[in-house]
Design a protein around this motif. Sequence first.
Motif, PDB file in Angstrom:
ATOM      1  N   PHE A 128       0.859  -1.182   0.000  1.00  0.00           N
ATOM      2  CA  PHE A 128       0.000   0.000   0.000  1.00  0.00           C
ATOM      3  C   PHE A 128       0.895   1.230   0.000  1.00  0.00           C
ATOM      4  O   PHE A 128       1.757   1.379   0.867  1.00  0.00           O
ATOM      5  CB  PHE A 128      -0.909   0.048   1.232  1.00  0.00           C
ATOM      6  CG  PHE A 128      -1.614   1.366   1.365  1.00  0.00           C
ATOM      7  CD1 PHE A 128      -2.724   1.635   0.586  1.00  0.00           C
ATOM      8  CD2 PHE A 128      -1.142   2.341   2.228  1.00  0.00           C
ATOM      9  CE1 PHE A 128      -3.372   2.865   0.679  1.00  0.00           C
ATOM     10  CE2 PHE A 128      -1.771   3.572   2.334  1.00  0.00           C
ATOM     11  CZ  PHE A 128      -2.898   3.832   1.555  1.00  0.00           C
ATOM     12  N   ILE A 129       0.660   2.126  -0.965  1.00  0.00           N
ATOM     13  CA  ILE A 129       1.396   3.377  -1.051  1.00  0.00           C
ATOM     14  C   ILE A 129       0.363   4.501  -1.025  1.00  0.00           C
ATOM     15  O   ILE A 129      -0.474   4.602  -1.934  1.00  0.00           O
ATOM     16  CB  ILE A 129       2.238   3.462  -2.348  1.00  0.00           C
ATOM     17  CG1 ILE A 129       3.125   2.219  -2.539  1.00  0.00           C
ATOM     18  CG2 ILE A 129       3.041   4.751  -2.380  1.00  0.00           C
ATOM     19  CD1 ILE A 129       4.164   1.982  -1.460  1.00  0.00           C
ATOM     20  N   ALA A 130       0.399   5.358  -0.001  1.00  0.00           N
ATOM     21  CA  ALA A 130      -0.558   6.459   0.098  1.00  0.00           C
ATOM     22  C   ALA A 130      -0.400   7.398  -1.096  1.00  0.00           C
ATOM     23  O   ALA A 130       0.695   7.558  -1.650  1.00  0.00           O
ATOM     24  CB  ALA A 130      -0.347   7.224   1.403  1.00  0.00           C
ATOM     25  N   SER A 131      -1.489   8.039  -1.475  1.00  0.00           N
ATOM     26  CA  SER A 131      -1.533   8.822  -2.712  1.00  0.00           C
ATOM     27  C   SER A 131      -0.574  10.004  -2.746  1.00  0.00           C
ATOM     28  O   SER A 131      -0.142  10.417  -3.820  1.00  0.00           O
ATOM     29  CB  SER A 131      -2.953   9.327  -2.945  1.00  0.00           C
ATOM     30  OG  SER A 131      -3.371  10.132  -1.859  1.00  0.00           O
ATOM     31  N   ASP A 132      -0.215  10.559  -1.612  1.00  0.00           N
ATOM     32  CA  ASP A 132       0.690  11.717  -1.619  1.00  0.00           C
ATOM     33  C   ASP A 132       2.115  11.371  -1.174  1.00  0.00           C
ATOM     34  O   ASP A 132       2.901  12.247  -0.839  1.00  0.00           O
ATOM     35  CB  ASP A 132       0.130  12.865  -0.788  1.00  0.00           C
ATOM     36  CG  ASP A 132      -0.073  12.498   0.665  1.00  0.00           C
ATOM     37  OD1 ASP A 132       0.088  11.304   1.027  1.00  0.00           O
ATOM     38  OD2 ASP A 132      -0.408  13.399   1.454  1.00  0.00           O
ATOM     39  N   TYR A 141       3.318  -6.657   0.877  1.00  0.00           N
ATOM     40  CA  TYR A 141       2.453  -6.309   2.005  1.00  0.00           C
ATOM     41  C   TYR A 141       3.007  -5.198   2.888  1.00  0.00           C
ATOM     42  O   TYR A 141       2.567  -5.029   4.022  1.00  0.00           O
ATOM     43  CB  TYR A 141       2.093  -7.549   2.828  1.00  0.00           C
ATOM     44  CG  TYR A 141       1.362  -8.570   2.000  1.00  0.00           C
ATOM     45  CD1 TYR A 141       0.019  -8.398   1.680  1.00  0.00           C
ATOM     46  CD2 TYR A 141       2.035  -9.677   1.496  1.00  0.00           C
ATOM     47  CE1 TYR A 141      -0.633  -9.325   0.879  1.00  0.00           C
ATOM     48  CE2 TYR A 141       1.374 -10.606   0.699  1.00  0.00           C
ATOM     49  CZ  TYR A 141       0.048 -10.424   0.389  1.00  0.00           C
ATOM     50  OH  TYR A 141      -0.599 -11.340  -0.401  1.00  0.00           O
ATOM     51  N   SER A 142       3.956  -4.452   2.385  1.00  0.00           N
ATOM     52  CA  SER A 142       4.439  -3.288   3.128  1.00  0.00           C
ATOM     53  C   SER A 142       3.490  -2.124   2.901  1.00  0.00           C
ATOM     54  O   SER A 142       2.666  -2.142   1.976  1.00  0.00           O
ATOM     55  CB  SER A 142       5.857  -2.931   2.683  1.00  0.00           C
ATOM     56  OG  SER A 142       6.755  -3.911   3.159  1.00  0.00           O
ATOM     57  N   SER A 143       3.604  -1.100   3.758  1.00  0.00           N
ATOM     58  CA  SER A 143       2.775   0.097   3.592  1.00  0.00           C
ATOM     59  C   SER A 143       3.621   1.335   3.822  1.00  0.00           C
ATOM     60  O   SER A 143       4.486   1.359   4.695  1.00  0.00           O
ATOM     61  CB  SER A 143       1.574   0.063   4.548  1.00  0.00           C
ATOM     62  OG  SER A 143       2.005  -0.072   5.886  1.00  0.00           O
ATOM     63  N   VAL A 144       3.349   2.338   3.012  1.00  0.00           N
ATOM     64  CA  VAL A 144       4.023   3.634   3.120  1.00  0.00           C
ATOM     65  C   VAL A 144       2.920   4.678   3.178  1.00  0.00           C
ATOM     66  O   VAL A 144       2.128   4.818   2.239  1.00  0.00           O
ATOM     67  CB  VAL A 144       4.969   3.885   1.927  1.00  0.00           C
ATOM     68  CG1 VAL A 144       5.683   5.215   2.101  1.00  0.00           C
ATOM     69  CG2 VAL A 144       5.979   2.746   1.773  1.00  0.00           C
ATOM     70  N   TRP A 145       2.895   5.432   4.281  1.00  0.00           N
ATOM     71  CA  TRP A 145       1.753   6.297   4.575  1.00  0.00           C
ATOM     72  C   TRP A 145       1.996   7.741   4.163  1.00  0.00           C
ATOM     73  O   TRP A 145       3.061   8.118   3.719  1.00  0.00           O
ATOM     74  CB  TRP A 145       1.368   6.141   6.041  1.00  0.00           C
ATOM     75  CG  TRP A 145       0.806   4.765   6.260  1.00  0.00           C
ATOM     76  CD1 TRP A 145       1.508   3.646   6.614  1.00  0.00           C
ATOM     77  CD2 TRP A 145      -0.530   4.344   6.036  1.00  0.00           C
ATOM     78  NE1 TRP A 145       0.675   2.557   6.634  1.00  0.00           N
ATOM     79  CE2 TRP A 145      -0.584   2.951   6.291  1.00  0.00           C
ATOM     80  CE3 TRP A 145      -1.686   4.992   5.653  1.00  0.00           C
ATOM     81  CZ2 TRP A 145      -1.761   2.213   6.182  1.00  0.00           C
ATOM     82  CZ3 TRP A 145      -2.859   4.257   5.547  1.00  0.00           C
ATOM     83  CH2 TRP A 145      -2.877   2.884   5.812  1.00  0.00           C
ATOM     84  N   PHE A 146       0.996   8.557   4.362  1.00  0.00           N
ATOM     85  CA  PHE A 146       0.860   9.900   3.798  1.00  0.00           C
ATOM     86  C   PHE A 146       2.062  10.818   4.042  1.00  0.00           C
ATOM     87  O   PHE A 146       2.633  10.834   5.120  1.00  0.00           O
ATOM     88  CB  PHE A 146      -0.423  10.545   4.333  1.00  0.00           C
ATOM     89  CG  PHE A 146      -1.635   9.741   3.969  1.00  0.00           C
ATOM     90  CD1 PHE A 146      -2.177   9.822   2.698  1.00  0.00           C
ATOM     91  CD2 PHE A 146      -2.204   8.866   4.873  1.00  0.00           C
ATOM     92  CE1 PHE A 146      -3.279   9.068   2.334  1.00  0.00           C
ATOM     93  CE2 PHE A 146      -3.310   8.102   4.525  1.00  0.00           C
ATOM     94  CZ  PHE A 146      -3.850   8.198   3.253  1.00  0.00           C
TER      95      PHE A 146
END
Length: 130
Positions: A17-21, A33-38
């Motif tokens: 998941f890669i946040a839009s900004d 399954y990693s995530s990078v937030w806003f």
Amino acid sequence: MIYQYKGKTPVIDPTAFIASDTVITGDVEIGAYSSVWFKTVIRGGDVSPVKIGAYTNIQDLSLLHQSPELPLIIEDYVTIGHQVTLHSAVIRQHALVGMGSIILDGAEIGEGGAFVGAGSLVPPWQKNPT
């Protein structure tokens, strides 16, 4: 926003998941399954690569970069808290880096539950055993 830089395009697993900004540039790999937030910035490839493992969570407003010939490596199952700066460090499996921390060139955070408290500064070349 994902950008090519110096002929290198980030490689991001489709399950991440890669946040839009979020801004990701150059020689960057992000595992499953990693995530990078806003508002996070990951700038790889201008001098060295950035490698992020699987099941890793990079929280909001973090900044990831590196020095020449000294990559930034974040292994699997790592949590990086809000507004963390990582620069040419190695963060081993299952580590947690608390909010607002700064980890500098050559530092290594041990695996198996190593914890960096919120607001900490880990100076260059500091090694944190498991």
